[in-house]
Scaffold this active site. Structure first.
Site, PDB file in Angstrom:
ATOM      1  N   GLY A 134     -10.200  -2.619   3.506  1.00 48.56           N
ATOM      2  CA  GLY A 134      -8.878  -3.053   3.040  1.00 48.56           C
ATOM      3  C   GLY A 134      -7.780  -2.174   3.613  1.00 48.56           C
ATOM      4  N   GLN A 188      -1.399  -2.231   1.078  1.00 49.63           N
ATOM      5  CA  GLN A 188      -0.325  -1.286   0.778  1.00 49.63           C
ATOM      6  C   GLN A 188      -0.843   0.152   0.770  1.00 49.63           C
ATOM      7  OE1 GLN A 188       1.075  -1.323  -3.232  1.00 49.63           O
ATOM      8  NE2 GLN A 188       2.868  -0.071  -2.790  1.00 49.63           N
ATOM      9  N   LEU A 189      -1.934   0.383   0.026  1.00 43.70           N
ATOM     10  CA  LEU A 189      -2.476   1.738  -0.078  1.00 43.70           C
ATOM     11  C   LEU A 189      -3.151   2.151   1.224  1.00 43.70           C
ATOM     12  CD1 LEU A 189      -3.016   4.167  -1.904  1.00 43.70           C
ATOM     13  CD2 LEU A 189      -4.986   2.952  -2.863  1.00 43.70           C
ATOM     14  N   ASP A 217     -15.657  -8.134   6.405  1.00 48.22           N
ATOM     15  CA  ASP A 217     -15.576  -8.710   5.068  1.00 48.22           C
ATOM     16  C   ASP A 217     -16.585  -7.935   4.220  1.00 48.22           C
ATOM     17  OD1 ASP A 217     -15.993 -10.145   2.768  1.00 48.22           O
ATOM     18  OD2 ASP A 217     -16.004 -12.104   3.750  1.00 48.22           O
ATOM     19  N   TYR A 276      -8.890  -9.390 -12.643  1.00 46.26           N
ATOM     20  CA  TYR A 276      -8.776  -8.127 -11.907  1.00 46.26           C
ATOM     21  C   TYR A 276      -9.207  -6.959 -12.792  1.00 46.26           C
ATOM     22  CZ  TYR A 276      -6.201  -4.248  -9.636  1.00 46.26           C
ATOM     23  OH  TYR A 276      -5.832  -3.068  -9.038  1.00 46.26           O
ATOM     24  N   LYS A 290     -12.341  -4.349 -12.505  1.00 56.28           N
ATOM     25  CA  LYS A 290     -12.168  -2.895 -12.423  1.00 56.28           C
ATOM     26  C   LYS A 290     -13.002  -2.187 -13.496  1.00 56.28           C
ATOM     27  CE  LYS A 290      -9.541  -2.561  -8.800  1.00 56.28           C
ATOM     28  NZ  LYS A 290     -10.093  -2.021  -7.537  1.00 56.28           N
ATOM     29  N   ILE A 324       1.870   1.400  -7.572  1.00 60.56           N
ATOM     30  CA  ILE A 324       2.205   2.318  -6.475  1.00 60.56           C
ATOM     31  C   ILE A 324       3.479   1.826  -5.783  1.00 60.56           C
ATOM     32  CG2 ILE A 324       1.407   3.395  -4.330  1.00 60.56           C
ATOM     33  CD1 ILE A 324      -0.329   4.124  -6.716  1.00 60.56           C
TER      34      ILE A 324
HETATM   35  C1  AKB Z   1      -1.328  -4.558  -9.996  1.00 60.55           C
HETATM   36  O1  AKB Z   1      -0.189  -4.666 -10.464  1.00 60.55           O
HETATM   37  O2  AKB Z   1      -2.179  -5.449 -10.040  1.00 60.55           O
HETATM   38  C2  AKB Z   1      -1.713  -3.229  -9.381  1.00 60.55           C
HETATM   39  C3  AKB Z   1      -2.410  -2.360 -10.356  1.00 60.55           C
HETATM   40  C4  AKB Z   1      -1.642  -1.737 -11.458  1.00 60.55           C
HETATM   41  O3  AKB Z   1      -3.576  -2.166 -10.261  1.00 60.55           O
HETATM   42  N1  AKB Z   1      -0.570  -2.571  -8.848  1.00 60.55           N
END
Ligand code: AKB
Length: 332
Positions: free
Chosen positions: A8, A12-13, A49, A138, A142, A168
């Site tokens: 990745g 951004q990161l 990928d 998401y 995580k 970020i």
């Molecule tokens: C998002 O907003 O999904 C990310 C995060 C806080 O993981 N920047």
């Protein structure tokens, strides 16, 4: 000897992390990878990928990789539009990385997120160990990712290290579909148009961090003596917390004619489910974490970096100051 793979890498990161790693360890020690085709001036870039185990293994073997910064991931807002893809990339990709790390004795960095927290998590001074009841796919990936990291460290001795990153803020490459993106959008819109319509309410307060602090935290964690690492799921890390209105006011200190209005969309519910202020005492105690940038310092630096010729192009496809706006309808 460091032979580093960044997955990745064009996000951004990744864009800033690759530059920092190359600066620290030497340009030829850092291999970038991502799903997009290489650009004309790509340097040590592999199309990869992360859900393709064989391809990942081939890249690791080809470059004799000993450290992976596994950044490939779908973020919160985009993930709600394609939860299946979010699970597939975020979980199956991580599992492939951890499996190869186990068999090849590779050290891994995994970015977790404040998205692991949810409506029942304490909103203020969110402890290291607390309720994790995410409301997004998401966040679910995580939490699962953190558990996988802990399992691989505990069961197989994999040296995997992780941070629960806040939003970020950076100027090199656009953010990729997160809920905290309003902060960068607001800064860019203020400089370019003096007006911004924010997708969260003015009082919405979220944990944020300036990119140099995020890079510092990642490098500190990865270089810490393994004996000091007491958390193998993911460390809380914090820098600043501010509301959308406080950011607008700070921007007005530099651009007095800036005007911000507010039209919350589906991302408001995501933001409301996340903490406002994170307690990162464990990261400070274990490996000496301490942020540098507060809100005035972030805004001052962003305004100076973005004006008048914004966004130095790290990659030709990183569009200066005008990433395509996230056109997302309410997925709920
Ligand atoms: C998002 O907003 O999904 C990310 C995060 C806080 O993981 N920047």
């Amino acid at each position: 000897m460091n032979r580093i793979l960044v997955t990745g890498a064009r996000g951004q990161l990744g864009s800033d992390l690759v530059m920092a790693l190359r600066h620290r360890f030497g340009a030829t020690r850092v291999i970038e990878s991502g799903r997009s085709a290489p650009s004309e001036n790509s340097f040590l870039y592999e199309v990869l990928d992360v859900t393709d185990h064989n391809r990942l293994q081939a890249v690791v073997d080809q470059y004799q990789i000993d450290t992976i910064y596994h950044l490939a991931s779908l973020l919160s807002a985009r993930g709600e539009h394609n939860p299946d893809q979010c699970w597939h990339i975020n979980i199956n990709g991580l599992r492939n990385v951890l499996e190869i790390a186990r068999s090849h004795h590779i050290k891994v960095f995994f970015p977790s997120s404040i998205a692991v927290f949810g409506p029942h998590t304490p909103k203020l001074d969110t402890p290291q160990i607390t309720v994790e009841d995410p409301s997004t796919m998401y966040g679910v990936t995580k939490v699962t990712g953190e558990l996988l990291c802990h399992y691989y460290a505990d069961r197989w001795g994999v040296d995997v290290r992780s941070l629960r990153l806040p939003g970020i803020i950076s100027y090199s490459a656009p953010p990729g579909g997160g809920t905290t993106d309003f902060a960068i959008e607001m800064l860019k819109a203020a400089i370019n148009h003096r007006t911004y319509t924010c997708f969260v309410r003015p009082e919405t307060r979220l944990p944020m961090m300036y990119m140099p602090d995020a890079i510092a935290a990642i490098l500190m964690l990865m270089q810490a003596d393994p004996a000091t690492i007491t958390i193998r799921s993911s460390y809380n890390v914090a820098a600043v917390s501010f509301s959308a209105a406080e950011l607008a006011t700070e921007i007005q200190n530099h651009l007095p004619d800036f005007k911000c209005d507010y039209q919350p969309d589906f991302r408001q519910a995501i933001a409301d489910s996340w903490p406002s202020v994170i307690d990162d005492a464990r990261a400070r105690a274990d490996w000496g974490w301490k942020p540098t940038y507060d809100l005035p310092a972030i805004v001052k630096d962003m305004v100076s970096k973005l004006s008048p010729t914004p966004y130095p192009l790290l990659h030709p496809e990183a569009q200066p100051c005008s990433p395509p706006p996230l056109q997302l309808s309410n997925p709920f």
